[in-house]
Enzyme design. Structure first.
Site, PDB file in Angstrom:
ATOM      1  CG  HIS A 126      44.614  47.833  30.456  1.00 16.30           C
ATOM      2  ND1 HIS A 126      43.461  47.493  30.609  1.00 16.30           N
ATOM      3  CD2 HIS A 126      45.290  47.231  31.168  1.00 16.30           C
ATOM      4  CE1 HIS A 126      43.493  46.826  31.828  1.00 16.30           C
ATOM      5  NE2 HIS A 126      44.719  46.445  32.223  1.00 16.30           N
ATOM      6  CG  ASP A 163      44.539  40.970  33.199  1.00  9.12           C
ATOM      7  OD1 ASP A 163      45.882  40.805  32.981  1.00  9.12           O
ATOM      8  OD2 ASP A 163      44.098  41.948  33.939  1.00  9.12           O
ATOM      9  CG  HIS A 165      43.364  44.932  35.726  1.00  2.63           C
ATOM     10  ND1 HIS A 165      44.480  44.291  36.106  1.00  2.63           N
ATOM     11  CD2 HIS A 165      43.211  45.631  36.871  1.00  2.63           C
ATOM     12  CE1 HIS A 165      44.926  44.272  37.300  1.00  2.63           C
ATOM     13  NE2 HIS A 165      44.058  45.339  37.502  1.00  2.63           N
ATOM     14  CG  ASP A 246      46.020  40.464  36.577  1.00  4.70           C
ATOM     15  OD1 ASP A 246      45.295  39.762  35.958  1.00  4.70           O
ATOM     16  OD2 ASP A 246      46.270  41.579  36.139  1.00  4.70           O
TER      17      ASP A 246
END
Length: 309
Positions: A126, A163, A165, A246
């Protein structure tokens, strides 16, 4: 050829505070899972500190200096945004996490190992060039890719990201450079709000959003029908995996329904592309995963696949 495992105790000293999901116990869960007898053949080494030169291939020098200057007292925390917090050990942990990625690139590009896994934190996907966010301080995968180009002559480097996200930071680092490729499957809608299928960069970005509740079959279809063929066509000299777990059905921060077998499947499929295109060279970096038991099992499935693929 054995798989290299890079980690460092300093990564346990990054403490975002009580009840924060990106906690030191995440790394403990991963290392406990990899202590099982089946992983005895892993070659274990300490993650070095990344250098300023390595970091500034991705981040402005004033950004790197600002992050490294944040050294709170042992009982203090410094919030950088609503999710990203630094403690007394965060700066070294971030340097070790980026340094592991660089060392892993060195190991596979020199032919010492075909695969490497970095069990470190904080994660990185991120972090934008001049902005920490989403628990991330440095863009570890992008640092790895630029190091491969600068030090090992790699002309084309791919980062793929499973991931849950979207890796907005990696995308921001890559989207204007056709020598780099970024592909991601991720839940949509979800933090950080990027990763729409219409985001293509200069033709080097591929996003495959998945709706809440999407299961392993949908996950495998995204990779098998879209990402794997695009990666194969890009034909990288090095493959970097942003390995977040996740998307697991047990994870508390999202609503996908992926299981350990799906992570093993995608790992094997990615290694097969690496075998065809870049001499098997794969560097995998730990990203998210916030249910500790699921994180441990999923990491084990991933590393097991790296070892046998």
């Amino acid at each position: 050829m054995s798989v290299l495992l890079l980690t460092h105790r300093a990564c346990l000293h990054h403490d975002p505070g009580p009840h924060h999901p990106e906690c030191p116990d995440r790394l403990r869960a991963v290392l406990k899972a990899l202590d099982a007898g089946e992983f005895a053949d892993l070659i274990r080494d300490q993650a070095p500190l990344a250098t300023v030169e390595q970091l500034t291939r991705v981040h402005p020098e004033n950004y790197v200096s600002a992050i490294l200057a944040i050294r709170p007292e042992p009982d203090e925390h410094v919030p950088l945004d609503g999710d990203t917090v630094m403690s007394w050990g965060s700066a070294e942990a971030a340097l070790r996490s980026a340094g592991a990625a660089v060392a892993a690139v060195d190991a596979v590009m020199k032919g010492e190992f075909r695969r490497a896994f970095c069990a470190t934190r904080p994660p990185g996907h991120h972090c934008e060039p001049a902005r920490p966010m989403g628990f991330c301080l440095f863009a570890n995968a992008a640092v790895a890719a630029r190091h491969a180009q600068a030090e090992h002559g790699a002309k084309r480097v791919a980062v793929v990201d499973f991931d849950v996200h979207h890796g907005n930071g990696t995308q921001a680092c890559f989207e204007a450079d056709p020598s780099l490729f970024y592909a991601s499957s991720h839940q949509w809608p979800l933090y950080p709000g990027t990763g729409d299928a219409s985001e293509h960069g200069v033709g080097n970005i591929l996003n495959v959003p998945l709706p809440p509740g999407a299961d392993g079959a949908a996950f495998r279809a995204a990779w098998g029908e879209q990402i794997i063929p695009a990666l194969d066509e890009f034909a990288p000299d090095l493959l970097v995996i942003s390995a977040g777990f996740d998307a697991h059905a047990a994870d508390p921060l999202a609503q996908l329904r992926v299981r350990e077998a799906d992570f093993a499947w995608v790992t094997e499929a990615l290694c097969a592309v690496a075998d065809r295109r870049c001499g098997g060279r794969v560097v995998s970096l730990l990203e998210g995963g916030y249910d500790l038991e699921a994180l441990g099992r999923s990491t084990a499935a991933h590393v097991r696949a790296l070892m046998r693929a």
